[in-house]
Scaffold this motif. Structure first.
Motif, PDB file in Angstrom:
ATOM      1  N   PHE A 236     102.014  74.381  14.390  1.00  0.00           N
ATOM      2  CA  PHE A 236     101.046  74.888  13.420  1.00  0.00           C
ATOM      3  C   PHE A 236     101.581  76.076  12.630  1.00  0.00           C
ATOM      4  O   PHE A 236     101.068  76.394  11.562  1.00  0.00           O
ATOM      5  CB  PHE A 236      99.709  75.226  14.097  1.00  0.00           C
TER       6      PHE A 236
ATOM      7  N   LEU B 253      98.868  75.867   9.691  1.00  0.00           N
ATOM      8  CA  LEU B 253      97.765  76.789   9.995  1.00  0.00           C
ATOM      9  C   LEU B 253      97.221  77.415   8.715  1.00  0.00           C
ATOM     10  O   LEU B 253      95.997  77.450   8.485  1.00  0.00           O
ATOM     11  CB  LEU B 253      98.265  77.874  10.950  1.00  0.00           C
TER      12      LEU B 253
ATOM     13  N   THR C 166      93.812  80.971  19.623  1.00  0.00           N
ATOM     14  CA  THR C 166      95.207  80.665  19.922  1.00  0.00           C
ATOM     15  C   THR C 166      95.636  81.376  21.199  1.00  0.00           C
ATOM     16  O   THR C 166      94.875  82.166  21.769  1.00  0.00           O
ATOM     17  CB  THR C 166      96.115  81.066  18.739  1.00  0.00           C
TER      18      THR C 166
ATOM     19  N   VAL D 206      90.140  81.773  14.425  1.00  0.00           N
ATOM     20  CA  VAL D 206      91.272  81.035  14.985  1.00  0.00           C
ATOM     21  C   VAL D 206      91.349  81.334  16.472  1.00  0.00           C
ATOM     22  O   VAL D 206      91.269  82.490  16.886  1.00  0.00           O
ATOM     23  CB  VAL D 206      92.598  81.439  14.300  1.00  0.00           C
TER      24      VAL D 206
ATOM     25  N   VAL E 231     100.164  84.455  14.333  1.00  0.00           N
ATOM     26  CA  VAL E 231      99.013  83.973  13.564  1.00  0.00           C
ATOM     27  C   VAL E 231      98.534  85.056  12.596  1.00  0.00           C
ATOM     28  O   VAL E 231      98.285  84.795  11.407  1.00  0.00           O
ATOM     29  CB  VAL E 231      97.875  83.539  14.517  1.00  0.00           C
TER      30      VAL E 231
ATOM     31  N   ALA F 176      94.587  73.182  13.850  1.00  0.00           N
ATOM     32  CA  ALA F 176      95.479  73.937  12.964  1.00  0.00           C
ATOM     33  C   ALA F 176      96.732  73.164  12.596  1.00  0.00           C
ATOM     34  O   ALA F 176      97.515  73.632  11.763  1.00  0.00           O
ATOM     35  CB  ALA F 176      95.888  75.242  13.648  1.00  0.00           C
ATOM     36  N   ASP F 177      96.938  71.999  13.209  1.00  0.00           N
ATOM     37  CA  ASP F 177      98.237  71.340  13.015  1.00  0.00           C
ATOM     38  C   ASP F 177      98.109  69.964  12.396  1.00  0.00           C
ATOM     39  O   ASP F 177      98.884  69.068  12.693  1.00  0.00           O
ATOM     40  CB  ASP F 177      98.991  71.280  14.331  1.00  0.00           C
TER      41      ASP F 177
ATOM     42  N   ALA G 117      94.364  76.679  17.479  1.00  0.00           N
ATOM     43  CA  ALA G 117      95.789  76.662  17.117  1.00  0.00           C
ATOM     44  C   ALA G 117      96.587  76.667  18.411  1.00  0.00           C
ATOM     45  O   ALA G 117      96.919  77.713  18.965  1.00  0.00           O
ATOM     46  CB  ALA G 117      96.142  77.871  16.244  1.00  0.00           C
TER      47      ALA G 117
END
Lengths: 391, 391
Positions: free
Chosen positions: A56, A68, A86, A84, A94, A139-140, A38
């Protein structure tokens, strides 16, 4: 045809995703651990998406869930677990969106591109699990969550168990110039993955003529950046191709679930090489014959720009694509507008077809679908004007 | 050519006004009392101008003075006095901008169109002065304040003293479809007003072909709604043509400078006929041969829409017409934009030529110069959507 028009046509071509596809029951794929990188500011979606509030984290389709969240919603039924990766800056946001993932969010101290992000997840999971297969899904992106997605992942895991780095090749709905392509070679002949083929190479985003030529061969598919691979296979390739990066990630992974994590991260992470997984692994390993491609015959879009976003947000009764409160938008003699009323003000559009109006509390963008790919230039100009607070 | 393109071309044609022309020394015209009707919402300039904050209160040229202030600045050196007629709702704002005019602002309880506004001023001045000549000049026009304006007013006063209702005919810089026209007849032969001619008639806004035909004759000029006339002449015409309106205005005027003003206004004003001075006086009296026209060979614009505003606001080094803080505007691949950054936000325009972006704190308008005349339709739609708070 201008470059911008090409780009627009290209990115529009990707938008065959039913934005609110109902989640179909998916069969679990034992041993699969989903990894969700992400990252990325979604620069071409400025001022909606920006470094501090990246793509995301936004609901870009009007579905009521962020990209996301939709990504995790899609993967959780298939996988044994979801991790995840990030930036530290976004870890709290998140977790706000995904409270069930506490303990499964890997926070990077600073951006080190996709190889470090996915490699970190692979190395941490290799410490935690017994020879896991990891599946990395950005995630996007917007992906149609149905049986076709589940089947692609299932076959990809079969090919991954056979030792391949596996990518999912998306059926191209048109000669897009906004995406890279993967070329499909001969079938691998795997009994449980009949559609898996060798990947004979990857290409960067082509021009329009090249994209059309690709599609005419029937061999090319869009490269969505989805990778499925045994963690050990990925790490072995990495050890061979980028040994220093490999060793750094391994050292961090060994410390991850210990008290030493912060110290090791602080010492090792800043020196990690910045490289995309495509360049680090996919391209060189494809050249060696070690990459497989399984077909992904499902709706997919990377929501790369506002033209793409406009295609994903359903048109209302007046043919307008409004992401947000449609009552805040008033259009007159304006066909197919894409409007993001994000400031609470009334947005009125008169006499402009294919307008894109993104109205945020601190910044306003006015452009057209045909110029959607050039929004990056606006962000560069905003930065050059010293307004880093806005990007 | 579309109607909107015509309109735009038309209104652009009026824009030959140097926006920051230096005020030339003007010779006083003894006996002249300037009347400034300050009304009208400037609907085509929404959301910058609106009922609660109308056009005349705004600085629309970047000159640092509102149109109302510029109008008074231009007239004060010529006239013995200046009277502003405006709605009660705006009287305080008018006095804020023009503190020297305390006692000279006539506040109307409700809008009753231009005949009542100018007639009220004429009747009040007829009570106060000995046979005054009044000159009515709208508060929401941009006029080049130089010797040509002073000379036109001087000759107009000479013709007014000879008994005519005098209008100033603006030299047309092109076949505008946004303005009405006045047709010039034979010279009056007045020694001190050699350019004064009889007005042989007025026309409504013509279509493009008609406008071009007008100009080809050399006889037509733009009707700017400037009227110069002895108060007694105006009131005598009114008594003849609209006796009830005349009597009402006279009754109010007699009470104006007494304690009875509010009572009489409350009783009489609501019943006054709503009619424009053009229809009430100018047209019928012209048909009788009682209207004169003097040439006005100076820059003039009624700032009727955003195309016109764009022409009046000087272009910056990048060719952008920004009314406000140019640092708040960022344009890329966008020629000749007209931008009003009125909310404090960054306004970015990408890939649109001739865009009009008006960014106010509660409403945003995105359109093009070619659609400038149609902004009225947006305001109608805003009202139809129940958002009277915004108009």
């Amino acid at each position: 045809m201008t470059e911008s028009a090409e780009s627009s046509a290209g990115s529009s071509a990707g938008s065959s995703v039913p934005p609110r596809s109902s989640a179909a029951p998916a069969a679990r794929v034992p041993g699969l651990h989903a990894v969700v990188p992400a990252g990325g500011a979604g620069t071409r979606l400025w001022p909606l998406s920006r470094a501090g509030s990246p793509k995301f984290l936004h609901d870009l389709t009007g579905a009521g869930r962020s990209l996301l969240q939709q990504t995790v919603d899609r993967l959780a039924p298939l996988a044994d677990g979801v991790v995840v990766v990030t930036g530290e800056r976004h870890a709290a946001a998140v977790l706000d969106q995904l409270p069930d993932l506490r303990g499964s969010v890997l926070a990077e101290p600073s951006p080190r591109d996709s190889m470090a992000a996915i490699g970190l997840a692979a190395a941490v999971l290799a410490e935690r699990e017994d020879d896991p297969v990891i599946g990395s899904f950005a995630a996007d992106q917007v992906v149609e969550a149905g049986p076709a997605f589940g089947e692609a992942v299932r076959q990809a895991v079969v090919a991954a168990r056979a030792g391949y780095v596996v990518t999912v090749g998306i059926r191209a709905s048109g000669p897009s110039t906004a995406f890279g392509y993967v070329r499909t070679g001969e079938p691998l002949g795997l009994a449980d993955a009949p559609d898996a083929c060798r990947a004979s190479g990857f290409t960067e985003k082509p021009d329009a003529a090249t994209a059309a030529a690709y599609l005419a061969t029937g061999e090319y598919r869009w490269n969505a950046g989805m990778f499925v691979v045994r963690a050990s296979v990925l790490l072995d390739h990495l050890a061979r191709l980028l040994p220093v990066l490999h060793d750094g990630l391994r050292e961090i992974a060994r410390a991850w679930d210990t008290d030493a994590r912060d110290d090791v991260l602080a010492r090792v992470w800043p020196g990690l090489q910045r490289i995309a997984i495509d360049h680090a692994i996919a391209e060189p390993v494809a050249a060696e014959g070690g990459v497989a491609v399984v077909p992904g015959d499902f709706g997919w879009d990377d929501v790369g720009d506002f033209a793409s976003l406009g295609d994903l947000v359903p048109a209302d009764a007046e043919g307008r694509h409004v992401l947000g409160d449609a009552d805040a938008v008033l259009t007159l003699d304006a066909a197919r507008p894409v409007v993001v009323p994000g400031s609470g003000r009334l947005v009125a559009v008169l006499g402009l077809d294919d307008a894109v109006v993104v109205d945020m509390p601190d910044a306003l963008l006015v452009t057209t679908r045909a110029h959607a790919q050039q929004v990056k230039g606006v962000v560069d100009a905003v930065r050059a004007a010293g307004r880093d607070d806005l990007v």
